[in-house]
Design an enzyme around this catalytic site. Sequence first.
Site, mmCIF file in Angstrom:
data_model
loop_
_atom_site.group_PDB
_atom_site.id
_atom_site.type_symbol
_atom_site.label_atom_id
_atom_site.label_comp_id
_atom_site.label_asym_id
_atom_site.label_seq_id
_atom_site.Cartn_x
_atom_site.Cartn_y
_atom_site.Cartn_z
ATOM 1 N N ARG A 1 -0.423 10.284 1.542
ATOM 2 C CA ARG A 1 -0.509 8.904 1.020
ATOM 3 C C ARG A 1 0.865 8.308 0.686
ATOM 4 N NH1 ARG A 1 -4.175 10.346 3.022
ATOM 5 N NH2 ARG A 1 -6.322 10.498 2.310
ATOM 6 N N CYS B 1 -10.616 5.500 -3.108
ATOM 7 C CA CYS B 1 -10.345 6.567 -4.090
ATOM 8 C C CYS B 1 -9.267 6.111 -5.060
ATOM 9 C CB CYS B 1 -9.898 7.841 -3.377
ATOM 10 S SG CYS B 1 -11.280 8.635 -2.553
ATOM 11 N N GLU C 1 -3.883 6.950 -6.959
ATOM 12 C CA GLU C 1 -3.524 6.783 -5.533
ATOM 13 C C GLU C 1 -3.385 5.295 -5.210
ATOM 14 O OE1 GLU C 1 -5.824 9.102 -2.680
ATOM 15 O OE2 GLU C 1 -6.109 7.309 -1.454
HETATM 16 C C1 LIG Z 1 -14.674 1.467 0.749
HETATM 17 C C2 LIG Z 1 -13.253 1.961 0.902
HETATM 18 C C3 LIG Z 1 -13.011 3.154 1.583
HETATM 19 C C4 LIG Z 1 -11.706 3.624 1.718
HETATM 20 N N1 LIG Z 1 -11.498 4.797 2.385
HETATM 21 C C5 LIG Z 1 -10.243 5.287 2.531
HETATM 22 C C6 LIG Z 1 -10.004 6.503 3.234
HETATM 23 O O1 LIG Z 1 -10.905 7.141 3.749
HETATM 24 N N2 LIG Z 1 -8.718 6.935 3.322
HETATM 25 C C7 LIG Z 1 -7.677 6.248 2.782
HETATM 26 O O2 LIG Z 1 -6.512 6.676 2.904
HETATM 27 N N3 LIG Z 1 -7.877 5.074 2.100
HETATM 28 C C8 LIG Z 1 -9.129 4.589 1.964
HETATM 29 N N4 LIG Z 1 -9.328 3.410 1.283
HETATM 30 C C9 LIG Z 1 -8.176 2.712 0.663
HETATM 31 C C10 LIG Z 1 -7.495 1.652 1.549
HETATM 32 O O3 LIG Z 1 -8.379 1.176 2.560
HETATM 33 C C11 LIG Z 1 -6.220 2.209 2.190
HETATM 34 O O4 LIG Z 1 -5.280 2.595 1.225
HETATM 35 C C12 LIG Z 1 -5.557 1.211 3.141
HETATM 36 O O5 LIG Z 1 -4.490 1.872 3.781
HETATM 37 C C13 LIG Z 1 -5.058 -0.074 2.488
HETATM 38 O O6 LIG Z 1 -4.816 -1.021 3.529
HETATM 39 P P1 LIG Z 1 -4.823 -2.594 3.240
HETATM 40 O O7 LIG Z 1 -4.493 -3.297 4.486
HETATM 41 O O8 LIG Z 1 -6.094 -2.989 2.576
HETATM 42 O O9 LIG Z 1 -3.620 -2.675 2.234
HETATM 43 P P2 LIG Z 1 -3.487 -3.588 0.920
HETATM 44 O O10 LIG Z 1 -4.446 -3.075 -0.116
HETATM 45 O O11 LIG Z 1 -3.555 -5.009 1.269
HETATM 46 O O12 LIG Z 1 -2.012 -3.200 0.484
HETATM 47 C C14 LIG Z 1 -1.692 -1.888 0.070
HETATM 48 C C15 LIG Z 1 -0.171 -1.771 -0.032
HETATM 49 O O13 LIG Z 1 0.364 -1.867 1.298
HETATM 50 C C16 LIG Z 1 1.319 -2.924 1.367
HETATM 51 N N5 LIG Z 1 1.203 -3.526 2.694
HETATM 52 C C17 LIG Z 1 0.069 -3.902 3.331
HETATM 53 N N6 LIG Z 1 0.353 -4.413 4.541
HETATM 54 C C18 LIG Z 1 1.703 -4.384 4.663
HETATM 55 C C19 LIG Z 1 2.618 -4.785 5.685
HETATM 56 N N7 LIG Z 1 2.211 -5.312 6.833
HETATM 57 N N8 LIG Z 1 3.931 -4.603 5.457
HETATM 58 C C20 LIG Z 1 4.390 -4.066 4.303
HETATM 59 N N9 LIG Z 1 3.572 -3.667 3.306
HETATM 60 C C21 LIG Z 1 2.246 -3.819 3.486
HETATM 61 C C22 LIG Z 1 0.931 -3.889 0.267
HETATM 62 O O14 LIG Z 1 2.036 -4.676 -0.115
HETATM 63 C C23 LIG Z 1 0.456 -2.931 -0.827
HETATM 64 O O15 LIG Z 1 1.537 -2.425 -1.570
HETATM 65 C C24 LIG Z 1 -10.631 2.910 1.155
HETATM 66 C C25 LIG Z 1 -10.877 1.683 0.482
HETATM 67 C C26 LIG Z 1 -12.178 1.220 0.354
HETATM 68 C C27 LIG Z 1 -12.418 -0.072 -0.369
#
Ligand SMILES: Cc1cc2nc3c(=O)[nH]c(=O)nc-3n(C[C@H](O)[C@H](O)[C@H](O)COP(=O)(O)OP(=O)(O)OC[C@H]3O[C@@H](n4cnc5c(N)ncnc54)[C@H](O)[C@@H]3O)c2cc1C
Length: 284
Positions: free
Chosen positions: A159, A207, A277
């Site tokens: 992560r 998580c 996390e």
């Molecule tokens: C139902 C559910 C299930 C999930 N299952 C998992 C799983 O199985 N495994 C897992 O690892 N995670 C899981 N997650 C958590 C989440 O989906 C991940 O951490 C995912 O990687 C976040 O992506 P996001 O685009 O939503 O990022 P955001 O939440 O929008 O941003 C997260 C961080 O990334 C940065 N960021 C986003 N895009 C960019 C970019 N283009 N450039 C620079 N920085 C950026 C943001 O500034 C922020 O700091 C789950 C979440 C939910 C709600």
Amino acid sequence: MFFATDRKLSEFSTFSIGGPIRYFAEVKTAVEMKEGILFAKEQSLPFFILGKGSNCLFSDRGFNGVVLLNRIDFCEWREPYVTVGAGTSFSYLGVQSAKLGLTGLEFAAGIPASVGGAIFMNAGANGKETCETLVSVTFMNEDGKIHEYTKEELDFSYRHSRFQTLIGAIISARFRLTCEPTARKKQLEIIDYRMKTQPLKQKSIGCIFRNPSGASAGRLIQESGLKGLRIGGAKVSEIHANFIVNEKLATSDDVHQLIKEVQEQVLQKTGIQLQPEIRVIPYV
Ligand SMILES: Cc1cc2nc3c(=O)[nH]c(=O)nc-3n(C[C@H](O)[C@H](O)[C@H](O)COP(=O)(O)OP(=O)(O)OC[C@H]3O[C@@H](n4cnc5c(N)ncnc54)[C@H](O)[C@@H]3O)c2cc1C
């Protein structure tokens, strides 16, 4: 580019939590991203790159800067490579690659992330991580300059990626996949398992805690008897103890308090200190 001043972070959070945004813009190209980043610089304001908002705990006070919603969305398939915009749905990428008989990203199916967010967090599931099939990433720094990083330069671990220490935006990424006729079957099994084990019908940010080495945070919380524990509108999920769900108009404060309470009780009962996390995005 148009900057809205009437938007709230809750609209862009899978948790539906988060207050007003000072300046908000949707970004569809690298040129627009540069415009957004330079606008923030001109105004002497911080900027925040938003993916799908599925891992962020925003503040009810909001964000007193520029929020750039990454919608750079494209997919170019040149087997065995795929080049994708950072705003592309990571779940779509997982399903689509499996449908094409390519293995390596089946685990992405059902993770409600953008590709940029998945790389930033090195998202993972089912024993796989985003970095494994990644080849390179195109990144824009805070001056609007583009840099291409190879995977080896990006310091990936559980992560974690180097992007967590850089200021800027992931624009696109290239993955290398491998042909595997059973990929689609595997991907469908992953989705099936996810549906049974995660509270997908409720609002959450996935998580909350990292798995301590050799242990499962969810199991420690469950064994500490904390499933169903509530503070305000926030509740420890009955389905997966490492999820907190927004049951009834939870505030960011409710969630912070619940996180603290879970940490204290797990520490008392198991001697293990859980570490978050999720990304906590404070009001600035
Ligand atoms: C139902 C559910 C299930 C999930 N299952 C998992 C799983 O199985 N495994 C897992 O690892 N995670 C899981 N997650 C958590 C989440 O989906 C991940 O951490 C995912 O990687 C976040 O992506 P996001 O685009 O939503 O990022 P955001 O939440 O929008 O941003 C997260 C961080 O990334 C940065 N960021 C986003 N895009 C960019 C970019 N283009 N450039 C620079 N920085 C950026 C943001 O500034 C922020 O700091 C789950 C979440 C939910 C709600």
